[in-house]
Motif scaffolding. Structure first.
Motif, short mmCIF file in Angstrom:
data_model
loop_
_atom_site.label_atom_id
_atom_site.label_comp_id
_atom_site.label_asym_id
_atom_site.label_seq_id
_atom_site.Cartn_x
_atom_site.Cartn_y
_atom_site.Cartn_z
N MET A 272 0.82 -1.21 0.00
CA MET A 272 0.00 0.00 0.00
C MET A 272 0.86 1.26 0.00
SD MET A 272 -3.16 -1.00 2.52
CE MET A 272 -4.31 -2.30 2.09
N ALA A 273 2.01 1.21 0.67
CA ALA A 273 2.92 2.36 0.67
C ALA A 273 3.44 2.62 -0.74
CB ALA A 273 4.09 2.10 1.62
N SER A 274 3.80 1.54 -1.45
CA SER A 274 4.27 1.68 -2.83
C SER A 274 3.17 2.18 -3.75
CB SER A 274 4.80 0.33 -3.33
OG SER A 274 5.24 0.41 -4.66
N LEU A 275 1.97 1.66 -3.57
CA LEU A 275 0.83 2.09 -4.40
C LEU A 275 0.48 3.55 -4.13
CD1 LEU A 275 -1.34 1.30 -6.43
CD2 LEU A 275 -2.76 0.53 -4.51
N LEU A 276 0.53 3.96 -2.86
CA LEU A 276 0.24 5.34 -2.51
C LEU A 276 1.26 6.29 -3.14
CD1 LEU A 276 -1.35 7.46 -0.92
CD2 LEU A 276 0.11 6.98 1.06
N LEU A 277 2.53 5.88 -3.16
CA LEU A 277 3.56 6.71 -3.77
C LEU A 277 3.32 6.83 -5.27
CD1 LEU A 277 6.12 8.33 -3.27
CD2 LEU A 277 7.44 6.26 -3.67
N TRP A 278 2.88 5.75 -5.92
CA TRP A 278 2.54 5.81 -7.34
C TRP A 278 1.40 6.80 -7.56
CZ3 TRP A 278 -2.00 4.87 -9.94
CH2 TRP A 278 -1.91 4.82 -11.34
#
Length: 300
Positions: A272-278
């Motif tokens: 979710m952290a990676s997706l939020l950064l995207w």
């Protein structure tokens, strides 16, 4: 079936933590990461401005707008190859080729930055024995990847700083020789200016890594920034080497879950952290760029 239940439980636990963070007022990492979006793409725009200064000088404001517009058009093309389209919309028609080629030069500088930090990350993971969940051979794999890519880095640096040598090689072929006058300006970029653009690329990567650090901390994935920089470098080097046609979304999140899981309360948190950064750096930036394209007036 058991794995699906565990994944759902992990996701629910993560969302519960997110809700608690907002209630407690611990939303500043997301706001800070969002603010850094403008520094991230501002550096990208300034790179293009420096590359264009000889053939067609543009203002910093226009170059930053062009970077956002390029992100908007790139978001709808495989592997973001259409990023140059939004940028050249700010140029007169006779400068479109120059703007396109300079975009690729800037992309090459960013690729070199990715490789540099990837090699750095691979080395630090090996020397510091940073744990990952990619298997018992992850340390050996980081050595192998770092070594092989390190050799590739030498080739990329030579291509970047000694473009004239490569162009002269291609110009020996009749088909390329016909376009010599259109491509020759690339060999006129000074090494000092190219070094400056590469520095901005490296700086942009650090800004991006710090954004990742902020989003990870929001989802309670805790580590020091140097470790985060190493793991982000290793992550993005790895996914760069994975061939995909439609882009890295999904592949990046899956790899992040494996690489950061030793520091994460759950795989869902890292994903979710990676997706939020995207969403911050690509989706929101694409919306901004799309709005800007509505007000473009092509230079004459």
């Amino acid at each position: 079936m058991v794995q699906n239940i565990r994944a759902e439980e992990n996701a629910n636990e993560v969302w519960s933590r997110v809700s608690e963070s907002f209630i407690d007022g611990n939303w500043w990492p997301i706001c800070f990461a969002l603010a850094l979006l403008f520094l991230n793409w501002g550096l990208e725009g300034f790179k293009w401005k420096r590359l264009m200064h000889r053939e067609y000088p543009i203002s910093t404001l226009v170059s930053v707008k062009a970077a956002f517009a390029g992100n908007a058009t790139g978001a709808f093309t495989p592997n973001r190859v259409g990023g140059f389209i939004g940028r050249v919309m700010y140029l007169p028609k006779d400068k479109v080729l120059i703007g396109t080629l300079n975009t690729f030069v800037g992309n090459l500088a960013q690729l070199i930055a990715t490789v540099v930090f990837g090699v750095f990350g691979s080395g630090l993971i090996s020397f510091q024995s940073i744990r990952m969940c990619t298997g018992e051979q992850s340390e050996t794999a980081s050595w192998i990847i770092g070594g092989l890519v390190g050799m590739g880095l030498i080739v990329l640096l030579h291509l970047y700083f000694y473009t004239s040598a490569w162009l002269n090689l291609f110009f020996k072929f009749k088909w390329f020789a016909r376009y010599k006058d259109k491509f020759e300006f690339l060999s006129q970029h000074s090494k000092l200016m190219l070094a400056e653009v590469l520095f901005y690329s490296l700086l942009r990567y650090v800004v991006f890594a710090f954004q990742f650090y902020l989003t990870l901390s929001f989802f309670e994935v805790h580590m020091d920034f140097l470790t985060c920089l190493a793991l982000v470098g290793y992550l993005y080097l790895t996914i760069t080497l994975i061939p995909t046609f439609l882009g890295k979304l999904g592949v990046r999140e899956g790899a992040a879950g494996l690489i950061f899981c030793a520091f994460s309360p759950s795989v869902s948190a890292t994903t979710m952290a990676s997706l939020l950064l995207w969403m911050v750096n690509v989706a929101i930036a694409a919306i901004i760029g799309g709005i800007l394209t509505l007000f473009i007036k092509r230079a004459k």
